[in-house]
Design an enzyme around this catalytic site. Structure first.
Site, PDB file in Angstrom:
ATOM      1  N   ASP A  21       0.829  -1.212   0.000  1.00  0.00           N
ATOM      2  CA  ASP A  21       0.000   0.000   0.000  1.00  0.00           C
ATOM      3  C   ASP A  21       0.861   1.260   0.000  1.00  0.00           C
ATOM      4  O   ASP A  21       1.983   1.262   0.514  1.00  0.00           O
ATOM      5  CB  ASP A  21      -0.924  -0.026   1.238  1.00  0.00           C
ATOM      6  CG  ASP A  21      -2.093   0.937   1.091  1.00  0.00           C
ATOM      7  OD1 ASP A  21      -2.369   1.393  -0.036  1.00  0.00           O
ATOM      8  OD2 ASP A  21      -2.734   1.235   2.123  1.00  0.00           O
ATOM      9  N   ASN A  69     -10.992  -2.357  -5.486  1.00  0.00           N
ATOM     10  CA  ASN A  69     -10.202  -1.421  -6.303  1.00  0.00           C
ATOM     11  C   ASN A  69     -10.844  -1.092  -7.659  1.00  0.00           C
ATOM     12  O   ASN A  69     -10.460  -0.114  -8.310  1.00  0.00           O
ATOM     13  CB  ASN A  69      -8.770  -1.934  -6.518  1.00  0.00           C
ATOM     14  CG  ASN A  69      -7.898  -1.869  -5.277  1.00  0.00           C
ATOM     15  OD1 ASN A  69      -7.044  -2.716  -5.050  1.00  0.00           O
ATOM     16  ND2 ASN A  69      -8.096  -0.842  -4.448  1.00  0.00           N
TER      17      ASN A  69
HETATM   18  C1  IPE Z   1      -5.462  -2.669  -0.277  1.00  0.00           C
HETATM   19  O1  IPE Z   1      -5.082  -1.364  -0.520  1.00  0.00           O
HETATM   20  C2  IPE Z   1      -5.501  -3.441  -1.550  1.00  0.00           C
HETATM   21  C3  IPE Z   1      -4.218  -3.653  -2.184  1.00  0.00           C
HETATM   22  C4  IPE Z   1      -3.061  -3.413  -1.678  1.00  0.00           C
HETATM   23  C5  IPE Z   1      -4.299  -4.249  -3.500  1.00  0.00           C
HETATM   24  P1  IPE Z   1      -6.149  -0.198  -0.669  1.00  0.00           P
HETATM   25  O2  IPE Z   1      -5.396   1.053  -0.801  1.00  0.00           O
HETATM   26  O3  IPE Z   1      -7.115  -0.515  -1.730  1.00  0.00           O
HETATM   27  O4  IPE Z   1      -6.896  -0.288   0.743  1.00  0.00           O
HETATM   28  P2  IPE Z   1      -7.883   0.720   1.456  1.00  0.00           P
HETATM   29  O5  IPE Z   1      -9.031   0.952   0.545  1.00  0.00           O
HETATM   30  O6  IPE Z   1      -7.137   1.991   1.740  1.00  0.00           O
HETATM   31  O7  IPE Z   1      -8.262   0.019   2.716  1.00  0.00           O
HETATM   32  C1  IPE Z   2      -1.411   0.250  -3.384  1.00  0.00           C
HETATM   33  O1  IPE Z   2      -1.194   1.606  -3.390  1.00  0.00           O
HETATM   34  C2  IPE Z   2      -1.655  -0.331  -4.751  1.00  0.00           C
HETATM   35  C3  IPE Z   2      -3.020  -0.788  -4.999  1.00  0.00           C
HETATM   36  C4  IPE Z   2      -4.020  -0.759  -4.156  1.00  0.00           C
HETATM   37  C5  IPE Z   2      -3.286  -1.331  -6.307  1.00  0.00           C
HETATM   38  P1  IPE Z   2      -2.396   2.629  -3.457  1.00  0.00           P
HETATM   39  O2  IPE Z   2      -2.720   2.872  -4.874  1.00  0.00           O
HETATM   40  O3  IPE Z   2      -3.521   2.163  -2.617  1.00  0.00           O
HETATM   41  O4  IPE Z   2      -1.736   3.923  -2.825  1.00  0.00           O
HETATM   42  P2  IPE Z   2      -2.385   4.900  -1.777  1.00  0.00           P
HETATM   43  O5  IPE Z   2      -2.857   4.077  -0.630  1.00  0.00           O
HETATM   44  O6  IPE Z   2      -3.509   5.603  -2.456  1.00  0.00           O
HETATM   45  O7  IPE Z   2      -1.281   5.831  -1.391  1.00  0.00           O
HETATM   46 MG    MG Z   3      -4.013   2.412  -0.679  1.00  0.00          MG
END
Ligand code: IPE
Ligand code: IPE
Ligand code: MG
Length: 247
Positions: A21, A69
């Site tokens: 994340d 997502n």
């Molecule tokens: C969790 O990350 C899913 C992945 C790492 C693929 P998100 O960024 O989607 O999680 P939330 O929505 O902040 O909990």
């Molecule tokens: C994790 O990074 C990757 C996926 C969930 C695919 P994020 O895209 O969630 O990055 P933040 O949490 O918005 O910084």
């Molecule tokens: Mg995230």
């Protein structure tokens, strides 16, 4: 002493799962679009996969795309799906050179055709590798997985294959997408968020949780070593008391 040599190789987790994340925030911090963060996240995937295989970790599961997502802006979803195809194709040789088997958990059929195809090719072309299994959680969510498991159990019960008098938690394991994968001993989440986000809820019942403030694109081999050392310094009691463990 360097971090790697502080790791007790006899007490390695068999399975490490990671919620990768913070790609978007990392990009923002660098004044770049979110997609730039995802592109740089691939470097961390490569580092962590290599470090895990070198150490002798047997399973590495990476949460790459959750069911939730899909609610992101279309442009970002498309970029992530494109990156998936590109990365699998590019890394296939490295996976084979390093004897790493690729697997995936999630509702894979709902992925765009191109991504699904690249994924299945990657799985097929690495299926005989034995050093480590790299599991990508793609279009995955734990509640989806559990719902599928319940459906499968109802079907088998109706067919007379499954009987509720003998059903136990091991039976449930067998209906999950992770049926051939041991539960992770260690779950890592980057970016400072302290939540599970619908990931492996059943399988992490007794996992050690490790959270780091680092954004995923900044996560390097040494950060994995730190997480493993931290894990190795914990006492896993499984409901017992400390004194019982040395018996
Ligand atoms: C969790 O990350 C899913 C992945 C790492 C693929 P998100 O960024 O989607 O999680 P939330 O929505 O902040 O909990
Ligand atoms: C994790 O990074 C990757 C996926 C969930 C695919 P994020 O895209 O969630 O990055 P933040 O949490 O918005 O910084
Ligand atoms: Mg995230």
């Amino acid at each position: 002493m360097d971090l790697k040599s502080s790791i007790d190789l006899k007490k390695l987790p068999k399975h490490i799962a990671i919620i990768m994340d913070g790609n978007g925030r990392w990009a923002k911090k660098n004044g770049k679009p979110r997609v730039f963060g995802h592109q740089n996240g691939v470097k961390s995937v490569r580092e962590v996969t290599e470090a895990s295989a070198e150490l002798g970790i047997e399973y590495l599961t990476l949460y790459a795309f959750s069911t939730e997502n899909w609610s992101r802006p279309v442009i970002e979803v498309n970029a992530l799906m494109g990156l998936l195809v590109e990365t699998i194709r590019k890394e296939l040789k490295t996976l084979n050179d390093n004897n790493i088997r690729l697997q995936a958990i999630g509702d894979l059929k709902q992925l765009p055709e191109r991504s699904h195809k690249a994924l299945l090719e990657g799985i097929e072309n690495t299926k005989n590798n034995t050093r480590m299994t790299l599991v990508l959680a793609l279009n995955y969510s734990s509640k989806w997985e559990m719902t599928q498991a319940v459906k499968g159990m109802i079907k088998d019960a109706k067919a007379g294959i499954l009987d509720e008098t003998t059903l136990n938690d091991g039976t449930i394991d067998k209906y999950l997408a992770t049926k051939d994968i041991p539960d992770p001993e260690l779950l890592i989440r980057t970016s400072g968020e302290m939540r599970i986000s619908n990931f492996l809820l059943w399988q992490i019942a007794y996992s050690e949780l490790y959270f780091t403030e680092l954004f995923w694109p900044d996560f390097r081999k040494d950060d994995l070593y730190k997480a493993i050392i931290n894990y190795q310094n914990r006492e896993r009691r499984f409901g017992k008391i400390s004194e019982q463990l040395s018996l």
